[in-house]
Design a protein around this motif. Sequence first.
Motif, PDB file in Angstrom:
ATOM      1  N   LYS A 140      36.812  41.435  37.727  1.00  0.00           N
ATOM      2  CA  LYS A 140      37.846  40.624  37.082  1.00  0.00           C
ATOM      3  C   LYS A 140      37.300  39.293  36.571  1.00  0.00           C
ATOM      4  O   LYS A 140      37.889  38.665  35.702  1.00  0.00           O
ATOM      5  CB  LYS A 140      38.985  40.353  38.060  1.00  0.00           C
ATOM      6  N   TYR A 144      39.332  40.103  32.032  1.00  0.00           N
ATOM      7  CA  TYR A 144      40.586  39.600  32.574  1.00  0.00           C
ATOM      8  C   TYR A 144      41.530  39.288  31.419  1.00  0.00           C
ATOM      9  O   TYR A 144      41.105  39.190  30.258  1.00  0.00           O
ATOM     10  CB  TYR A 144      40.332  38.323  33.376  1.00  0.00           C
ATOM     11  N   SER A 262      41.293  46.241  32.727  1.00  0.00           N
ATOM     12  CA  SER A 262      41.114  44.971  33.423  1.00  0.00           C
ATOM     13  C   SER A 262      41.697  43.791  32.642  1.00  0.00           C
ATOM     14  O   SER A 262      42.012  42.757  33.216  1.00  0.00           O
ATOM     15  CB  SER A 262      39.625  44.733  33.701  1.00  0.00           C
ATOM     16  N   SER A 317      43.500  48.810  36.943  1.00  0.00           N
ATOM     17  CA  SER A 317      42.400  47.860  37.144  1.00  0.00           C
ATOM     18  C   SER A 317      42.217  47.510  38.617  1.00  0.00           C
ATOM     19  O   SER A 317      41.107  47.188  39.056  1.00  0.00           O
ATOM     20  CB  SER A 317      42.634  46.585  36.327  1.00  0.00           C
ATOM     21  N   GLN A 318      43.298  47.600  39.405  1.00  0.00           N
ATOM     22  CA  GLN A 318      43.180  47.367  40.842  1.00  0.00           C
ATOM     23  C   GLN A 318      42.474  48.531  41.522  1.00  0.00           C
ATOM     24  O   GLN A 318      41.677  48.349  42.445  1.00  0.00           O
ATOM     25  CB  GLN A 318      44.575  47.155  41.459  1.00  0.00           C
ATOM     26  N   SER A 321      38.637  48.175  40.855  1.00  0.00           N
ATOM     27  CA  SER A 321      38.225  46.780  40.915  1.00  0.00           C
ATOM     28  C   SER A 321      36.958  46.616  41.741  1.00  0.00           C
ATOM     29  O   SER A 321      36.573  47.494  42.519  1.00  0.00           O
ATOM     30  CB  SER A 321      39.340  45.926  41.531  1.00  0.00           C
TER      31      SER A 321
END
Length: 347
Positions: A140, A144, A262, A317-318, A321
């Motif tokens: 991130k 982002y 992301s 994205s989590q 990650s």
Amino acid sequence: MIRINMFSQADSVQGQGVGSAYKELIRLLRTRLVDEFYVTINKYGRSDLTHYHTINPTYFANSFLPSRGRKIGYVHFLPETLEGSVKLPGPAKNIFYKYVIDFYKRMDQIVVVNPIFIDKLVKYGINEKKVKYIPNFVAKSEFYEQSQVQKNAFRNKLNIPLDKFVIVGDGQVQERKGVDDFVKLAEANPNIQFIWAGGFSFGKMTDGYAHFKKIIDNPPKNLKFTGIVPREELVSYLNIADLFLLPSFDELFPMSVLEAFSCNTPVLLRDLDLYQAIIDGYYMKGRNFEELNAQIKSVVSNPEKMKKYQKLSAEASQEYSEDHLAKIWYDFYMEQYEIGRKLGQIK
């Protein structure tokens, strides 16, 4: 402390996902796991684990040295995934494809970035127990969602109106990436600004180079080819995108999709089986030009659909990650170290 040596030339060619995946892993090891692992790159001294990211002949040769410890190979491609990427004469292609598999067979352990490649490696004669699936990931800190002020500033820099719908794709300009359909979709949607962030990473060796060079030299008015874009600038392109579009016909686990996720950018992909195993449910899809075009028109006319897929991108994205993958890589390397010690590969 466990000594891991990385053998890689993945970052020697700009604009390809292999280099991005490699850089992300090195960053993770040297920031999140620096107390557990001592990481060197392209060193020929003794190591506990040697992780081969690319298949250079010199690496194949040094894999026979006992000082290499336990050998780990990263599978970023298979012979069939090279079709439509690099153009080689018939005899050279056959020799190279055989070498690719021979390199993977030299490894004590294989890591794949997509689980569907496990069965394919088994068909090449590699023991399934030697193959481990670990997905790619994106930090991130690198990709982002930017502020609206930053997004507007970059649009102004590119002379794109703030209210203009923007579709961004990225990657190498080659047939496999579906660039022809990207161009066709731009022609079918003249009110939308299309941007392809990428170029010819392998120059004239790129399959279809002459064909795509003509397109780049004379694109539709609403399509911009940027050439190869540094990763630190790519984040800005993904942030001004209302929609990320990758119409590839074949992929492993595209870093570009993770980078779009992301940035919380909605994603539209060609409907491929390989995506179903890793990111199903997080993206819009279409099997061909007509379906991709219909998805684009539905998104443009439906803000609520945009919001839905922005949320799904954030959720994806989590899942992929840096935080999530740090533990997976830690467990993997510790396991390989213990196996290597028991087998006498690590002195």
